[in-house]
Every structure is written in structure tokens, then in C-alpha cells.
Design an enzyme around this catalytic site. Structure first.
Site, PDB file in Angstrom:
ATOM      1  N   ARG A  53     -28.200 -36.036  66.943  1.00  0.00           N
ATOM      2  CA  ARG A  53     -28.754 -34.946  66.134  1.00  0.00           C
ATOM      3  C   ARG A  53     -30.235 -34.756  66.464  1.00  0.00           C
ATOM      4  NH1 ARG A  53     -27.559 -30.235  63.592  1.00  0.00           N
ATOM      5  NH2 ARG A  53     -28.070 -30.178  61.369  1.00  0.00           N
ATOM      6  N   THR A  87     -22.059 -23.739  66.708  1.00  0.00           N
ATOM      7  CA  THR A  87     -21.392 -24.976  67.105  1.00  0.00           C
ATOM      8  C   THR A  87     -20.109 -24.774  67.909  1.00  0.00           C
ATOM      9  OG1 THR A  87     -22.234 -25.841  65.003  1.00  0.00           O
ATOM     10  CG2 THR A  87     -20.834 -27.274  66.238  1.00  0.00           C
ATOM     11  N   THR A 136     -23.838 -28.566  69.255  1.00  0.00           N
ATOM     12  CA  THR A 136     -24.366 -27.331  68.700  1.00  0.00           C
ATOM     13  C   THR A 136     -25.781 -27.003  69.158  1.00  0.00           C
ATOM     14  OG1 THR A 136     -24.715 -26.151  66.606  1.00  0.00           O
ATOM     15  CG2 THR A 136     -25.325 -28.466  66.666  1.00  0.00           C
ATOM     16  N   GLU A 164     -26.941 -24.788  66.846  1.00  0.00           N
ATOM     17  CA  GLU A 164     -26.996 -24.263  65.485  1.00  0.00           C
ATOM     18  C   GLU A 164     -26.519 -22.818  65.438  1.00  0.00           C
ATOM     19  OE1 GLU A 164     -27.287 -23.861  61.413  1.00  0.00           O
ATOM     20  OE2 GLU A 164     -26.843 -25.484  62.748  1.00  0.00           O
ATOM     21  N   SER A 209     -26.091 -32.229  58.493  1.00  0.00           N
ATOM     22  CA  SER A 209     -25.119 -31.388  59.189  1.00  0.00           C
ATOM     23  C   SER A 209     -23.786 -31.466  58.457  1.00  0.00           C
ATOM     24  CB  SER A 209     -24.967 -31.883  60.633  1.00  0.00           C
ATOM     25  OG  SER A 209     -23.857 -31.281  61.260  1.00  0.00           O
ATOM     26  N   GLY A 227     -20.352 -24.265  61.055  1.00  0.00           N
ATOM     27  CA  GLY A 227     -21.393 -24.501  60.065  1.00  0.00           C
ATOM     28  C   GLY A 227     -20.879 -25.301  58.887  1.00  0.00           C
TER      29      GLY A 227
END
Length: 663
Positions: A152, A461, A479, A481, A525, A553
Site C-alpha cells: 500500500r 483498481t 490499484t 485508486e 483500503s 473501491g
């Protein structure tokens, strides 16, 4: 039942090719070492094969599932694919081919994931790429160990709690320009490259440089742009025009976004991949590439009109010090038959999915299976959707209040144990009425200090599920985003915007927000890469049963939960469970029922559909908006007297299943 409008516009051969496996066409990755393999199969590597021969993915010949076509909300007719040894499911045919070729040559699931990610960053830049982050769940077949890899993105060391809220805490308390997302403030330190290198060092078999060949080749030679990519470029054209590198890369000579079918060559990306292939992740996090990232994050004005852009505060040290992490997977039993494992924080997805399943095991879901089951997953029942949605409301309530980056904010009790305790989840299940929706759920009380809750909308994603010939299984969600990330591009790749997954407001009247911005912190997330295993008599994980996950999402939690229930409770095959109507709820009165699905009647606002009207009669506020999941599922099944892999790719995207085909 309505037909997707684009179905009528597509040539029949395109629909056959996209079906992944029909009585006429089977997706194959050569299968020379698999059951039924032959010399002809070896020549037809990663192909769509038929009685008339084979079509190699990416060839451009009729039947090629990578042939560009208009973006569609749903593709009818996909069938589950069966293989004997290995399988890969991704959201793009060219990426599936890259992973399949690695598996065919004896590579591990992690090797295939590296190759897949490098291609996805090129062919699906709106969803993921090396400028973003990822979560991976991996099961080593030899030891039975399940490892969670955290790639992440992180906030820069100079970030404050108001990083997304103010240009400057002291001197300029106005919002970042032109918006938090489009400014440099949304860009976190990318994590996927370092994460993949970490996993490859642990479980890779193929030499690292070889895993970049497909991505380099495609970027150098070019490929025709797909419908989803074309739609993403068109939808983001105003924002992309602000960035010189983005405009140069994604616009034509007339200054318009590249259209469906246009040949796309990305030489800067090929050069970037060559650097990472030869220099490892350090080539990305240090030196010239790192400087390019820092310079782009620090841009202060647009190219198109010279308007100001609020720069981010990422430094070379932020990149050099980035650390991918191994974490302990979130695992829980389900119905005393399965072990379900998913991602721990900073993703909330794993805990939320586990909580929802733990609540649902208190109900006889088999009694509420879909009716009229067809290749698209049938018609979900009112009570089945009601129970799953109510369980999800309860799970989201706990997620919203308690889950964030546990390196900064501990879970109640210091681990997932309290939130997944069976007696606690039975108490939560008792809150569900079979006659009325609860609307909005209250979070459970763990006796912890009060915290504020701020709703944050996630987006974007993509997902991949992979099983290799040794039985190692991988589920990875990756991802940038939102679609096209921050709209900032450097060296051929898109930079992410997941820092907008933080709450911009650091506190409320109820206390500090767990998911607030802090230096070096990872934003919460909902990604939920998930692996399922048969439960052994000693209570440990046994044989591999299932791999699944999805983009979407914050709705990822809903997509994964409905797929698990479809396969484990309702006995749907991998494609049916994946294709089935997307349904569920976050913690609000609104329940989603995917109106893009052919088994949902959206006429008259959905009131003519018995599922929609039945839910509304129970007090649900039903949304029939189209859902855009991208689920990729692999199941281990017994078929024709032998264990096989069974795969399904989401018909709502361009996904494809490939492997060594069983005849």
C-alpha cells in the site's frame, strides 16, 4: 430480461471469443504438460482454440479476445474454464496471456503476478500500474503457509493531518488546487514494485528480468486500445490535458484522447521496465526514476492554462525508505467446512468480509439460493440478498469506526480476534430481522476510546487470481485508486491518488478519526484478495478451495462476499458465482442491485422486478445503478473423477481465464 445494448452491435465471433470457454471455444495456455496436451497445443500457446484451429491472444485475428471493442456493461455467455494444472484470471486478455506464458514455462504464481502487473500498467493504466500499490495473499502449497504482502502507498514524512484539507496549515487554509485528487497531495509513495520484489525473493522461480519481457514487448511494439481504456481517457481528458507527459502519451496529433482501436506505443514505459528488470526495485525507488516521481509530485502549475496545482511533499527519502511488508493474513472458519483468509489492515476488506461471513453462518443461506440458475448465476432471492446486505451493514459499521493502518491505530484488543469472535458475531447476527432492513447499523462496542467516523469514497483498481502447477495460490488486488489515478504521468506510467482514501478531516465531535492522515501512514483500503481452503479435522487450513477478489473501491467487500456465498453456500461454479448479480450494502439504507445484469429488470425504476420490489417491501432503499466489479475466481473442483481448476472472469470487464486446457 433486458439485453446489454452493446451485444447487438458486436460481431458474433467477438462474443464467442470473449466467452472464455464455450462448447466451441476453449481458452488454452498450450497445456503441453497437462492432460490432453499435444504438440498442436504447444503451438497454440495462450490461445482461444476451436475445431478450426486456434487464435493466439493478441493476434488480432477473428476470435481474439484482445480485439478492441466498445466498452460494455455486461457480456453474456461466459462459461467456466477447466484446467488440470495451472490457471490465471486477470481483467485484460493481454495480461492473462503474459501470466499464462510464465506459468507454462514452469514459473510460480508470484512470477506470473509480476508479469501480469507489468502488462496491466500498460493496457489498463486507468486501474493499476507501477505508480500505484497492491495487496497480495499467497499460499505456499509445500508448507501450507499463507502470507499477506502489503504494498500500500504511504503518506510522505512531511504530511500533516490537514494535508488533504489545506494548502498550508498556518498560512493558507484553502483546499488544494485544483482539487485534492488532481493536486500532488493525493499521490502516495508507490508500493507495488517493492512488494512484488519482496514476494519474488520469497517465492519466485523465474529470473526477475525475464518477467518484464511481455510488458516491454507490448509497450515497444504497441497494441490496439480497448474500449475500457478509451473510455477512461475520454472521461479524464480535461484533467490529463493539464499534465504535459499525460497529454503527450495519451492524446493524438490533434490533441484528442486516443480512441478505441488506436495503436498505442509507450516507449517511455518500455524504458522504465527495462530499468526495473535490470536494476530491481532499487531502480524505481532510487536514482533517476525516483527523481522523476518526486519532480512530478512537486509540479506547481498546469501545462494547458498555467493554473496553479498544489504540490505534494514527497521527497527522494520517502521513496528510498519505502518498505513493503509481510503481514499475518486474517483467517477465520466458515460453517466448520472452510478456512477463509483475506487481507489484514491497512486494508479493511479482509476483516469486513470475514465479519460478514461470520454473521451469515448463523443463517441457513442454502434455503435462500438463487432461482432459475443459468450461466449468469440465476435470480438471487429476496431473503438471500436481504441477509447478505444486513450482514454487510454490520460489518461496514465496525470497519468504518475501528479499522485503519494498525501501525498507527490498533484494532480493538490489538488484533482481529475480538472483531471476529464467534460469540460476538452471533450477537451481531441477532440484530438482523427477517422482516425489515435495519437501514443504518451501529458499530459494536469493544470498550475502546471514542473515535470519529468520516465517510470516504474509494474507486478504481483491478484484480488477478493465479494458481501455478505446484498448487501455489495467489490473490492480488492492485490499484492506482481512481480512474487514471491523480492524472499525473511520468516515464510512461500513471501516478496514484490513494491518499484521498484518508479522511481529510482529522477529527469529529466523537474524537480523532482512525483513518486520518499521518506521516508515513497507509490509507485504509477495502481491497480484499481472498483465499479459501477446506478445513481439516484439526481446525487448520487444508487443500486449496478458492481464490477470488475484485476491484470496485469500497464496494469490493460486497463483490467478494456475494461471490463467496455464491460458490460456498449456493454451489455455483466459478463463472456463475462471478457473473451473478452484484448485490450488497455499505452502512447506509441503500442496497445495491446491479442493474447492468441481464437477470434484473430495470424498467419502471426496477419496480417490475420481483427482487427489487421485494427488497423495497422490506424497507431497503434499492439502487439499480450498474455495478462495475471485476471479479476473478478460481475454484478447485472434482470433475470427471479428477481434481481440476475451474475459472471465471467477470463479464462486466474485459477479463479472461487462461491455463492448460482440459479437453
Amino acid at each position: 430480461m433486458k439485453q446489454p445494448p452493446s451485444r447487438q452491435r458486436l460481431p458474433a465471433w467477438q462474443w464467442i471469443g470473449l466467452a472464455a470457454a464455450t462448447p466451441l471455444f476453449l481458452a488454452s495456455c498450450g497445456g503441453g504438460g497437462g492432460n490432453g496436451g499435444s504438440g498442436q497445443d504447444d503451438l497454440a500457446a495462450c490461445a482461444i482454440t476451436s475445431g478450426d484451429g486456434s487464435v493466439v491472444v493478441g493476434s488480432g485475428l477473428p476470435g481474439d479476445p484482445a480485439a478492441p471493442e466498445p466498452s460494455s456493461g455486461y457480456r453474456l455467455g461466459k462459461k467456466a474454464l477447466h484446467t488440470s494444472k495451472y490457471m490465471v484470471v486477470t481483467a485484460n486478455p493481454l495480461a492473462s496471456k503474459a501470466g499464462c506464458e510464465v506459468l507454462k514455462s514452469g514459473g510460480s504464481a508470484v512470477d506470473a503476478a509480476v508479469a501480469v502487473q507489468m502488462v496491466l500498467g500498460l493496457v489498463e493504466p486507468q486501474s493499476s500500474g507501477i505508480g500505484g500499490g497492491a495487496f497480495m495473499l499467497y499460499r505456499d502449497a509445500a508448507t501450507g503457509k499463507v502470507v499477506a504482502y502489503d504494498g500500500r502507498e504511504t503518506a510522505p514524512a512531511a504530511a500533516t493531518e490537514n494535508y488533504l484539507r489545506y494548502v498550508d496549515d498556518a498560512t493558507d487554509q484553502t483546499a488544494p488546487k485544483p482539487s485534492a485528487r488532481s493536486s500532488g497531495r493525493s499521490i502516495g509513495t508507490p508500493g507495488v514494485v517493492r512488494m512484488l520484489e519482496l514476494a519474488h525473493k520469497d517465492y519466485g522461480k523465474t529470473a526477475w528480468p525475464q518477467l518484464f519481457n511481455s510488458g516491454i514487448d507490448l509497450a515497444s511494439k504497441g497494441f490496439p486500445i480497448s474500449g475500457r481504456m478509451a473510455a477512461a481517457l475520454e472521461g479524464s481528458k480535461t484533467e490529463l490535458a493539464r499534465d504535459a507527459d499525460a497529454a503527450k502519451l495519451y492524446f493524438d496529433a490533434q490533441g484528442k484522447p486516443l480512441a478505441l482501436g488506436a495503436k498505442f506505443v509507450n516507449q517511455p514505459y518500455a524504458d522504465t521496465l527495462r530499468s526495473i528488470a535490470t536494476g530491481g526495485a532499487d531502480a524505481f525507488y532510487r536514482g533517476d526514476l525516483a527523481q522523476a516521481i518526486v519532480s512530478k509530485v512537486g509540479v506547481t502549475q498546469t501545462v494547458s492554462d498555467g493554473a496553479p496545482i498544489t504540490p505534494g511533499k514527497t521527497t527522494l527519502q520517502d521513496l528510498a525508505s519505502y518498505e513493503a511488508k509481510r503481514r499475518e493474513a486474517v483467517c477465520t472458519t466458515y460453517r466448520a467446512r472452510y478456512m477463509v483468509c483475506s487481507m489484514p489492515p491497512p486494508s479493511s476488506g479482509g476483516i469486513a468480509v470475514a465479519q460478514a461471513m461470520g454473521i451469515l453462518e448463523n443463517f441457513d443461506l442454502k434455503a435462500y439460493a438463487p432461482t432459475a440458475i443459468d450461466g449468469e448465476g440465476g435470480k438471487p432471492s429476496v431473503m438471500g440478498v436481504h441477509l447478505v446486505s444486513e450482514a454487510l451493514r454490520l460489518a461496514y459499521a465496525d470497519r468504518d469506526k475501528y479499522v485503519a493502518d494498525t501501525d498507527f491505530v490498533p484494532l480493538p484488543g490489538g488484533s482481529p480476534a475480538l472483531m471476529l469472535d464467534k460469540s460476538y458475531l452471533r450477537q451481531r447476527a441477532a440484530l438482523i430481522s427477517t422482516t425489515k432492513s435495519m437501514g443504518t447499523a451501529q458499530a459494536g462496542n469493544f470498550g475502546t476510546p471514542s473515535q470519529g467516523v468520516v465517510d470516504v469514497k474509494e474507486a478504481g483498481t483491478t484484480h488477478m487470481s493465479i494458481v501455478d502447477a505446484k498448487g501455489n495460490a495467489l490473490s492480488m488486488t492492485t490499484t492506482v485508486e481512481s480512474s487514471m489515478g491523480s492524472f499525473h504521468v511520468t516515464r510512461g506510467f500513471v501516478l496514484n491518488n490513494p491518499l484521498t482514501d484518508f479522511a481529510a478531516i482529522p477529527s469529529t465531535a466523537d474524537g480523532p478519526v482512525a483513518n486520518r492522515v499521518q506521516p508515513g501512514k497507509r490509507p485504509r483500503s477495502s481491497m480484499a484478495p481472498t483465499l479459501v481452503f477446506d478445513l481439516k479435522t484439526d481446525g487448520t487450513a487444508g487443500d486449496f478451495k478458492m481464490a477470488t477478489g475484485s476491484p470496485g473501491g469500497s464496494t469490493i467487500i460486497q463483490y467478494v462476499t456475494k461471490t463467496l456465498v455464491g460458490a460456498l453456500d449456493w454451489g455455483l461454479d466459478a463463472q456463475q458465482a462471478t457473473s451473478m448479480v452484484d448485490f450488497g450494502a455499505a452502512n447506509s439504507p441503500t442496497t445495491n442491485v446491479g442493474g447492468e445484469h441481464p437477470n434484473i429488470n430495470t424498467a419502471n425504476g426496477g419496480n417490475d422486478d420481483p427482487l427489487v420490489s421485494g427488497l423495497r417491501a422490506l424497507g431497503h432503499v434499492v439502487s439499480i445503478s450498474a455495478q462495475s466489479s471485476g471479479i476473478g475466481t478460481i475454484l478447485r473442483v472434482q470433475r470427471n473423477g479428477q481434481a481440476q481448476l475451474e475459472g471465471g472472469a467477470d463479464p462486466r470487464r474485459e477479463g479472461l481465464v487462461l491455463g492448460d486446457t482440459v479437453r
